[in-house]
Motif scaffolding. Structure first.
Motif, PDB file in Angstrom:
ATOM      1  N   ALA A 127       0.831  -1.205   0.000  1.00 39.21           N
ATOM      2  CA  ALA A 127       0.000   0.000   0.000  1.00 39.21           C
ATOM      3  C   ALA A 127       0.866   1.255   0.000  1.00 39.21           C
ATOM      4  O   ALA A 127       1.852   1.351   0.737  1.00 39.21           O
ATOM      5  N   GLU A 128       0.488   2.224  -0.818  1.00 44.00           N
ATOM      6  CA  GLU A 128       1.272   3.454  -0.933  1.00 44.00           C
ATOM      7  C   GLU A 128       1.074   4.375   0.267  1.00 44.00           C
ATOM      8  O   GLU A 128       1.969   5.146   0.608  1.00 44.00           O
ATOM      9  N   ASP A 129      -0.102   4.346   0.868  1.00 44.74           N
ATOM     10  CA  ASP A 129      -0.375   5.223   2.004  1.00 44.74           C
ATOM     11  C   ASP A 129      -1.413   4.568   2.907  1.00 44.74           C
ATOM     12  O   ASP A 129      -1.935   3.491   2.616  1.00 44.74           O
ATOM     13  N   LYS A 130      -1.719   5.226   4.018  1.00 44.27           N
ATOM     14  CA  LYS A 130      -2.637   4.667   5.014  1.00 44.27           C
ATOM     15  C   LYS A 130      -4.053   4.544   4.465  1.00 44.27           C
ATOM     16  O   LYS A 130      -4.786   3.605   4.811  1.00 44.27           O
ATOM     17  N   ARG A 131      -4.442   5.470   3.616  1.00 45.47           N
ATOM     18  CA  ARG A 131      -5.786   5.413   3.027  1.00 45.47           C
ATOM     19  C   ARG A 131      -5.953   4.143   2.192  1.00 45.47           C
ATOM     20  O   ARG A 131      -6.964   3.435   2.313  1.00 45.47           O
ATOM     21  N   GLU A 132      -4.963   3.855   1.342  1.00 43.02           N
ATOM     22  CA  GLU A 132      -5.040   2.667   0.495  1.00 43.02           C
ATOM     23  C   GLU A 132      -4.961   1.392   1.333  1.00 43.02           C
ATOM     24  O   GLU A 132      -5.649   0.404   1.057  1.00 43.02           O
ATOM     25  N   ALA A 133      -4.124   1.397   2.378  1.00 43.51           N
ATOM     26  CA  ALA A 133      -4.031   0.233   3.262  1.00 43.51           C
ATOM     27  C   ALA A 133      -5.361  -0.027   3.952  1.00 43.51           C
ATOM     28  O   ALA A 133      -5.806  -1.175   4.076  1.00 43.51           O
ATOM     29  N   THR A 134      -6.021   1.036   4.402  1.00 36.80           N
ATOM     30  CA  THR A 134      -7.316   0.893   5.074  1.00 36.80           C
ATOM     31  C   THR A 134      -8.367   0.354   4.121  1.00 36.80           C
ATOM     32  O   THR A 134      -9.158  -0.533   4.476  1.00 36.80           O
ATOM     33  N   ARG A 135      -8.386   0.870   2.895  1.00 35.66           N
ATOM     34  CA  ARG A 135      -9.359   0.398   1.909  1.00 35.66           C
ATOM     35  C   ARG A 135      -9.171  -1.090   1.621  1.00 35.66           C
ATOM     36  O   ARG A 135     -10.129  -1.855   1.542  1.00 35.66           O
ATOM     37  N   LYS A 136      -7.927  -1.521   1.484  1.00 33.14           N
ATOM     38  CA  LYS A 136      -7.635  -2.923   1.210  1.00 33.14           C
ATOM     39  C   LYS A 136      -8.161  -3.815   2.332  1.00 33.14           C
ATOM     40  O   LYS A 136      -8.795  -4.848   2.086  1.00 33.14           O
ATOM     41  N   LEU A 137      -7.918  -3.402   3.574  1.00 30.95           N
ATOM     42  CA  LEU A 137      -8.377  -4.177   4.715  1.00 30.95           C
ATOM     43  C   LEU A 137      -9.905  -4.220   4.777  1.00 30.95           C
ATOM     44  O   LEU A 137     -10.488  -5.222   5.207  1.00 30.95           O
ATOM     45  N   GLY A 138     -10.532  -3.163   4.334  1.00 29.52           N
ATOM     46  CA  GLY A 138     -11.992  -3.156   4.299  1.00 29.52           C
ATOM     47  C   GLY A 138     -12.549  -4.221   3.372  1.00 29.52           C
ATOM     48  O   GLY A 138     -13.537  -4.893   3.697  1.00 29.52           O
ATOM     49  N   TYR A 139     -11.912  -4.423   2.220  1.00 35.57           N
ATOM     50  CA  TYR A 139     -12.369  -5.453   1.286  1.00 35.57           C
ATOM     51  C   TYR A 139     -12.113  -6.857   1.842  1.00 35.57           C
ATOM     52  O   TYR A 139     -12.888  -7.784   1.592  1.00 35.57           O
ATOM     53  N   VAL A 140     -11.038  -7.013   2.609  1.00 33.86           N
ATOM     54  CA  VAL A 140     -10.768  -8.307   3.245  1.00 33.86           C
ATOM     55  C   VAL A 140     -11.856  -8.613   4.272  1.00 33.86           C
ATOM     56  O   VAL A 140     -12.399  -9.730   4.314  1.00 33.86           O
ATOM     57  N   ALA A 141     -12.195  -7.632   5.102  1.00 32.88           N
ATOM     58  CA  ALA A 141     -13.246  -7.827   6.098  1.00 32.88           C
ATOM     59  C   ALA A 141     -14.587  -8.091   5.429  1.00 32.88           C
ATOM     60  O   ALA A 141     -15.384  -8.917   5.899  1.00 32.88           O
ATOM     61  N   ARG A 142     -14.831  -7.420   4.317  1.00 33.17           N
ATOM     62  CA  ARG A 142     -16.107  -7.617   3.623  1.00 33.17           C
ATOM     63  C   ARG A 142     -16.188  -9.020   3.023  1.00 33.17           C
ATOM     64  O   ARG A 142     -17.237  -9.669   3.089  1.00 33.17           O
TER      65      ARG A 142
END
Length: 299
Positions: free
Chosen positions: A15-30
């Motif tokens: 992930a390039e930044d915290k925003r992208e890292a957070t979005r990625k984790l959201g899709y994993v949780a979903r």
């Protein structure tokens, strides 16, 4: 039947930044929520972590995502790891009873806001106001504790505090081998491009085992798959894992392995669920959907 999904602490390493890292984790949780996983386990892969988004960051964001929206502010407050929590997709998780979380007879999470006399507590469970409930005999609760509420009616409100596990997805940090050694691990599957290709025939056999025993499915990290995390030599991974476990005349290819030390490193099956991938890399969140969808099919 229990379904566990295992992801590494290095999950957001690219992930390039915290925003992208957070979005990625959201899709994993979903993905874990869509396919009714009971547990989402973050196992350590310290060699793969970049330093910016370690296992603590990964587990915190996943735990926040798995917390019902009506409890998030009270449970988490303001934390640096949650700076971009607004980009997380809503999970809209259904309760363990199969009815929607707002429906009659559903289980719902609450948080104790006040402990009163005579075994009564006030609980915030996402209704218009906190509600006063009796504490069941032999059950002790403290202020700030998360509890399980069974809602039988919303108008008028009829609910009771029950001594059951919290409904919904739980998020844990556990060693990989410890997660594979659980009594309720079921069929232990490693998702990898080096694994045996998933076919209609194999899925038919596997579906029965999963439906009966449950499953634990482990995934790797970007540019760092499970063979790398488990320190397989590349040539060994191709030769060993593509045919693991070895077949015999009367084996269906998914029988449990014996012992803690084996070529499969604790897995019953290494499985390639995207055998004809058209991209050089299948992202972890994409692999979750591609793997859990067929494995959720029933006979």
């Amino acid at each position: 039947m229990t379904v566990s999904v295992l992801v590494p602490s290095s999950l957001t390493r690219e992930a390039e930044d915290k925003r992208e890292a957070t979005r990625k984790l959201g899709y994993v949780a979903r993905a874990a929520t869509v396919f009714r996983a009971d547990r989402l386990v973050v196992y350590p892969d310290r060699d793969g972590e970049t330093g910016r988004f370690d296992g603590g960051f990964v587990s915190t964001v996943l735990r926040y995502a798995a917390t019902p929206p009506y409890l998030r502010n009270e449970v988490w407050g303001m934390r640096n790891e949650l700076e971009y929590a607004g980009v997380l997709p809503p999970l809209r998780a259904m309760s363990q009873t199969g009815s929607e979380s707002t429906g009659s007879g559903s289980l719902r999470q609450g948080i104790v806001t006040e402990v009163g006399p005579d075994q009564r507590v006030r609980v915030n469970c996402g209704l218009q106001h906190p509600i006063s409930l009796n504490v069941p005999p032999k059950m002790a609760v403290d202020e700030g504790e998360r509890v399980t509420i069974r809602i039988s009616s919303r108008r008028p409100v009829r609910a009771k505090l029950v001594d059951d596990p919290l409904p919904g997805l739980s998020v844990e940090r556990t060693d990989l081998q410890a997660a594979l050694s659980r009594e309720d691990a079921g069929v232990r599957i490693a998702a990898s491009r080096y694994g045996t290709e998933l076919t209609v025939g194999r899925l038919g056999t596997l579906a029965g085992r999963v439906e009966r025993d449950g499953m634990t499915v482990a995934f790797g990290a970007p540019e760092r798959g499970l063979p790398d995390i488990l320190e397989f030599e590349s040539e060994d991974a191709v030769d060993t894992l593509s045919s693991w476990p070895p077949r015999s005349d009367d084996a269906d290819g998914v029988e449990p392995t014996s012992g803690d030390v084996d070529p499969g490193r604790g897995f019953d099956l290494w499985l390639n669920t995207v055998p004809y991938q058209g991209s050089d890399v299948v992202r972890t969140e994409e692999a979750l959907f591609a793997t859990l969808a067929p494995l959720s099919l029933r006979e």
